[in-house]
Design a protein around this motif. Structure first.
Motif, PDB file in Angstrom:
ATOM      1  N   LEU A 135     -15.641 -39.703 -12.563  1.00 18.00           N
ATOM      2  CA  LEU A 135     -15.606 -38.464 -11.788  1.00 18.00           C
ATOM      3  C   LEU A 135     -16.658 -38.517 -10.684  1.00 18.00           C
ATOM      4  N   SER A 136     -16.351 -37.838  -9.597  1.00 17.28           N
ATOM      5  CA  SER A 136     -17.320 -37.808  -8.501  1.00 17.28           C
ATOM      6  C   SER A 136     -18.513 -36.934  -8.877  1.00 17.28           C
TER       7      SER A 136
ATOM      8  N   THR B  83     -18.385 -32.893  -9.069  1.00 18.39           N
ATOM      9  CA  THR B  83     -17.386 -32.256  -9.922  1.00 18.39           C
ATOM     10  C   THR B  83     -18.039 -31.170 -10.775  1.00 18.39           C
TER      11      THR B  83
ATOM     12  N   GLN C 119     -13.957 -27.891 -13.405  1.00 17.96           N
ATOM     13  CA  GLN C 119     -13.053 -28.951 -12.953  1.00 17.96           C
ATOM     14  C   GLN C 119     -12.953 -30.059 -14.006  1.00 17.96           C
ATOM     15  N   ILE C 120     -14.088 -30.402 -14.596  1.00 17.25           N
ATOM     16  CA  ILE C 120     -14.096 -31.422 -15.648  1.00 17.25           C
ATOM     17  C   ILE C 120     -13.243 -30.953 -16.816  1.00 17.25           C
TER      18      ILE C 120
ATOM     19  N   GLN D 186      -9.519 -31.073 -15.798  1.00 11.10           N
ATOM     20  CA  GLN D 186      -9.036 -32.453 -15.695  1.00 11.10           C
ATOM     21  C   GLN D 186      -8.958 -33.129 -17.069  1.00 11.10           C
TER      22      GLN D 186
END
Length: 146
Positions: free
Chosen positions: A106-107, A110, A114-115, A118
């Motif tokens: 992951l960027s 993040t 969002q984590i 996802q």
């Protein structure tokens, strides 16, 4: 509580994070019913040393099994892993694999939401571990205590 079929690796039940001891013992009684229907007479449940996994849950499970007429049809044995023993806890291996396969990619910017989103998408759309991987990991854990 997350249950994974040791043969197929398929997730088949998940209790909500707010589940109480009664919810877990009721689920385990239903699992016992399924096991009896499949011809099993013994069920091993591996738990950590959380105090709620001990006497209260076992007592409630015994009551459920009695009410369901299963008390003599199946033996339930609870096995407790020692405190601070991540090498004996299957979920620790799963968490490690999640980090390697998913979280490390992951960027930096993040967000936690969002984590979470996802991760939910990833887990619902992929068989995370094959049956062979689950079996090999369980065999390794069992070899540590044998």
């Amino acid at each position: 509580l997350l249950c994974v079929d040791a043969v197929s690796g398929e997730e088949f039940f998940r209790l909500s994070p707010g589940s109480k001891t009664e919810d877990v013992s009721e689920y385990l009684a239903e699992l016992c019913l399924d096991c009896v229907e499949l011809g099993y007479t013994k069920l091993f449940i591996i738990l950590d040393n959380n105090p709620t996994h001990k006497q209260k849950m076992q007592t409630q499970l015994a009551v459920h099994l009695q009410q369901m007429g299963l008390a003599k049809a199946i033996t339930v044995e609870c096995l407790y892993i020692p405190s601070y023993s991540p090498k004996l806890n299957l979920v620790e291996y799963v968490i490690h694999l999640l980090r390697l396969r998913f979280l490390h990619h992951l960027s930096v910017g993040t967000t936690l939401s969002q984590i979470e989103q996802q991760l939910e998408q990833f887990l619902s759309s992929n068989q995370f571990l094959s049956a062979e991987q689950v079996q090999k990991t369980l065999n390794f854990i069992f070899s540590l205590v044998a």
